[in-house]
Design an enzyme around this catalytic site. Structure first.
Site, short mmCIF file in Angstrom:
data_model
loop_
_atom_site.label_atom_id
_atom_site.label_comp_id
_atom_site.label_asym_id
_atom_site.label_seq_id
_atom_site.Cartn_x
_atom_site.Cartn_y
_atom_site.Cartn_z
N ASP A 30 -15.18 36.85 12.29
CA ASP A 30 -14.45 37.96 12.13
C ASP A 30 -13.16 37.72 12.54
O ASP A 30 -12.90 37.31 13.98
CB ASP A 30 -15.12 39.18 12.53
CG ASP A 30 -14.44 40.29 11.98
OD1 ASP A 30 -15.09 40.97 11.14
OD2 ASP A 30 -13.27 40.60 12.25
N ASN A 87 -21.33 47.97 6.43
CA ASN A 87 -20.60 49.35 6.22
C ASN A 87 -20.35 49.43 4.75
O ASN A 87 -20.45 48.88 3.96
CB ASN A 87 -19.05 49.25 6.74
CG ASN A 87 -19.41 49.00 8.25
OD1 ASN A 87 -20.11 49.73 8.85
ND2 ASN A 87 -18.36 48.37 8.75
N GLN A 94 -15.97 50.94 5.70
CA GLN A 94 -15.71 49.86 4.89
C GLN A 94 -14.22 49.47 4.31
O GLN A 94 -13.61 50.53 4.05
CB GLN A 94 -16.63 49.65 3.77
CG GLN A 94 -16.45 48.46 2.87
CD GLN A 94 -17.49 48.38 1.57
OE1 GLN A 94 -18.29 49.22 1.24
NE2 GLN A 94 -17.46 47.16 0.83
N VAL A 96 -13.02 46.13 3.26
CA VAL A 96 -12.94 45.03 2.27
C VAL A 96 -14.16 45.30 1.28
O VAL A 96 -15.41 45.20 1.72
CB VAL A 96 -12.93 43.70 3.12
CG1 VAL A 96 -12.77 42.57 2.09
CG2 VAL A 96 -12.30 43.49 4.09
N HIS A 100 -20.52 42.61 2.65
CA HIS A 100 -20.63 41.72 3.82
C HIS A 100 -21.41 42.32 5.10
O HIS A 100 -21.46 43.45 5.09
CB HIS A 100 -19.34 41.37 4.56
CG HIS A 100 -18.30 42.50 4.81
ND1 HIS A 100 -17.69 43.23 3.64
CD2 HIS A 100 -18.04 43.16 6.05
CE1 HIS A 100 -17.08 44.22 4.23
NE2 HIS A 100 -17.13 44.20 5.67
N HIS A 102 -22.21 42.28 8.99
CA HIS A 102 -21.75 42.01 10.31
C HIS A 102 -22.47 41.31 11.14
O HIS A 102 -23.77 41.99 11.20
CB HIS A 102 -21.00 43.05 10.96
CG HIS A 102 -19.53 43.87 10.16
ND1 HIS A 102 -18.34 43.44 10.74
CD2 HIS A 102 -19.58 44.42 8.78
CE1 HIS A 102 -17.56 44.00 9.91
NE2 HIS A 102 -18.31 44.71 8.92
P1 5GP Z 1 -15.48 46.28 7.03
O1 5GP Z 1 -14.66 47.27 7.79
O2 5GP Z 1 -15.13 46.36 5.56
O3 5GP Z 1 -16.89 46.53 7.35
O4 5GP Z 1 -15.27 44.86 7.69
C1 5GP Z 1 -14.03 43.80 7.36
C2 5GP Z 1 -14.17 43.12 8.29
O5 5GP Z 1 -13.36 41.91 7.98
C3 5GP Z 1 -13.53 43.54 9.58
O6 5GP Z 1 -14.05 43.33 10.73
C4 5GP Z 1 -12.18 42.66 9.75
O7 5GP Z 1 -11.81 42.21 10.94
C5 5GP Z 1 -12.41 41.49 8.98
N1 5GP Z 1 -11.38 40.79 8.28
C6 5GP Z 1 -10.45 41.44 7.43
N2 5GP Z 1 -9.39 40.43 7.32
C7 5GP Z 1 -10.18 39.23 7.49
C8 5GP Z 1 -9.44 37.88 7.44
O8 5GP Z 1 -8.42 37.64 6.63
N3 5GP Z 1 -10.37 36.92 7.87
C9 5GP Z 1 -11.47 37.36 8.55
N4 5GP Z 1 -12.17 36.29 8.96
N5 5GP Z 1 -11.74 38.52 8.87
C10 5GP Z 1 -11.18 39.50 8.44
#
Ligand code: 5GP
Length: 122
Positions: A30, A87, A94, A96, A100, A102
């Site tokens: 991440d 999430n 969430q 993205v 996914h 975590h």
């Molecule tokens: P969510 O909030 O959707 O559950 O998690 C999305 C995760 O993607 C977050 O923990 C965020 O830090 C990670 N993330 C967002 N953009 C990027 C990126 O460009 N590269 C990587 N490696 N992680 C990302």
């Protein structure tokens, strides 16, 4: 519909610190780690949210869990322990919209994972 950030990582259009890959999933660190170890396991199939998981996708979802445990064993933190989180939508946090898992590890993790007072909607 345009590709999500994570599809672009799968396609190597943007860089990521990839730690595992097979025919079904990809895992990478991440970019904003919330624990000493924090990586994401994503399916290669772009499924926006857990709500969009079809019955036929159950094997993919199970594979993400298997990959998390496999990587934990390979990296040597399986016995100490870790947390997996997926999430879903706004209230789930969430950001993205490509599912996914975590995987967080490397220290004792607090529970519950939120700090604000419990309040109901509406
Ligand atoms: P969510 O909030 O959707 O559950 O998690 C999305 C995760 O993607 C977050 O923990 C965020 O830090 C990670 N993330 C967002 N953009 C990027 C990126 O460009 N590269 C990587 N490696 N992680 C990302």
């Amino acid at each position: 519909m345009s590709d999500t950030l994570f599809t672009r990582i799968i396609n190597r259009e943007i860089p990521a610190d990839i730690i595992y890959e097979d025919e079904i999933c990809l895992a990478f660190n991440d970019i904003h780690p919330q624990a000493p170890v924090h990586f994401l396991v994503i399916p290669k199939k772009p499924i926006p949210t857990l709500n969009d998981l079809d019955k036929d996708d159950r094997q993919i979802a199970g594979h993400l869990m298997w990959a998390a445990a496999h990587i934990a064993r390979e990296k040597g933190f399986a016995a100490d322990g870790y947390r997996t989180v997926m999430n879903c939508n706004d209230d789930g946090g969430q950001t993205v919209y490509h599912i996914h898992l975590h995987v967080l590890a490397g220290k004792p993790l607090g529970w519950p994972p939120y700090t604000e007072k419990l309040k109901s909607k509406g």
